[in-house]
Design a protein around this motif. Sequence first.
Motif, mmCIF file in Angstrom:
data_model
loop_
_atom_site.group_PDB
_atom_site.id
_atom_site.type_symbol
_atom_site.label_atom_id
_atom_site.label_comp_id
_atom_site.label_asym_id
_atom_site.label_seq_id
_atom_site.Cartn_x
_atom_site.Cartn_y
_atom_site.Cartn_z
ATOM 1 N N GLY A 89 -3.389 -4.452 4.147
ATOM 2 C CA GLY A 89 -2.786 -3.326 4.870
ATOM 3 C C GLY A 89 -3.812 -2.695 5.805
ATOM 4 N N SER A 222 0.206 -4.363 10.261
ATOM 5 C CA SER A 222 0.592 -4.183 8.861
ATOM 6 C C SER A 222 2.054 -4.563 8.651
ATOM 7 C CB SER A 222 0.398 -2.724 8.472
ATOM 8 O OG SER A 222 0.854 -2.503 7.163
ATOM 9 N N SER A 224 3.562 -3.032 6.266
ATOM 10 C CA SER A 224 4.078 -1.853 5.554
ATOM 11 C C SER A 224 5.297 -1.255 6.234
ATOM 12 C CB SER A 224 2.995 -0.770 5.472
ATOM 13 O OG SER A 224 1.988 -1.165 4.584
ATOM 14 N N PRO A 229 5.764 -1.334 2.286
ATOM 15 C CA PRO A 229 4.373 -0.954 1.976
ATOM 16 C C PRO A 229 3.891 -1.507 0.638
ATOM 17 C CG PRO A 229 5.707 0.998 2.463
ATOM 18 C CD PRO A 229 6.641 -0.162 2.441
ATOM 19 N N ARG A 232 1.490 -4.490 0.330
ATOM 20 C CA ARG A 232 0.066 -4.316 0.642
ATOM 21 C C ARG A 232 -0.466 -5.534 1.400
ATOM 22 N NH1 ARG A 232 0.226 -0.497 1.895
ATOM 23 N NH2 ARG A 232 -1.996 -0.191 2.106
#
Length: 380
Positions: A89, A222, A224, A229, A232
């Motif tokens: 992340g 990311s 996320s 999220p 990770r």
Amino acid sequence: MSSGKAIRTTQANTSPGMIDLAIGHPSPSLLPVELIRRAAEQRLATDFTPYLQYGYEPGDGHFRTALADFLTRHYARQTRESELFVSGGASQALDLFCTVCTKPGDTVFVEEPTYFLALRIFQDHRLRIVGLPTDEGGLIIEALEERLDSLRPVFLYTVPTHQNPSGASLPSDRRRRLVELSREKDFLIVADEVYHLLTYGEKAPPALASFLGEGTVLSLGSFSKILAPGLRLGWVQASPRLLRPLAECGMLDSGGGLNPFTSSLVLSAIQSGMLDAHLERLRGEYGRRLQAMKAAIDDCLAGKVEFSPPGGGFFFWLRLSDGRDSATLVEAAKRHKTSFVPGAAFSAGGGLRDRLRLSFSYHPPEALQEGVRRLAKGLS
Ligand SMILES: Cc1ncc(COP(=O)(O)O)c(C=O)c1O
């Protein structure tokens, strides 16, 4: 034996009846349960053993190749596997970058406002944090140039597109000048581009990842915000020379590449086209939420706040027209069962007190509108 205390699982802690506009997390209703189930089924039906082993330090090669293809399509720039490092992340990437590339007392430049939790990471590394002024187009380049006359940072941290919290996107000409300056004055740029793919209106300027060839840019991405999220999983995109210290650090020498198991599921999601389809769905739904919140602010807070609507991301950034300190209004908002993040949280120097951040990602449109109505009562 139960202690009677609720067992917590998620980071955000909402109480019943509250419409908390402070929470900047993805919407629970948009977390892709079915996509993950199908990706896991596909993966477990194949030879799964390597993904349960200690991973290759820069990240699994199949996953990085698929990610390079995904980014080539979405960033409209040819991306190579060798320019990618798999992270846990954007936050983990930022922390690892600070570990390998900085020492206590080094200077980092940030935007004012900036992503408040990045400030926490820089504090953990004992960095000297210097805020630079911004306007509705993000970082003011002339102010950066002036600061560089007397102070040289190891790196500048920026959220160039749909910034958290301001929603601002740095125009193309400023991006170009920023990269030129990093070469002329010898500092790195860490571009946190986690919202780049969440554009709902006009096309965003090219990601700072487009400037990798200049050798001073690290772009953080990311999953996320575009998947979940809890996975990770993210990436750092940079020239192989800049990625080497990350991949060669002691933590990876001991523990291997990050998140091979999760990477293998996201590999399936990319190869099957499920990630692209999910991204389209997110853009549609978050775009509707943005419009719902904008309409509610226009209706209920006219004359009380000033703002520039964002073109993507998760946030509205408001200025209180009467100049009050927004932190003093949190309790009143809570009495009306809503909340927000006061502006000072996003300042390296305790400024921005007349600002506040509202998030439109977590709640559905009707709840957002009710939340803004409650906020208007709290602010009156
Ligand atoms: C600008 C910015 N960077 C990083 C993060 C955290 O990203 P990750 O979950 O990939 O660590 C957030 C989450 O709100 C964010 O807004």
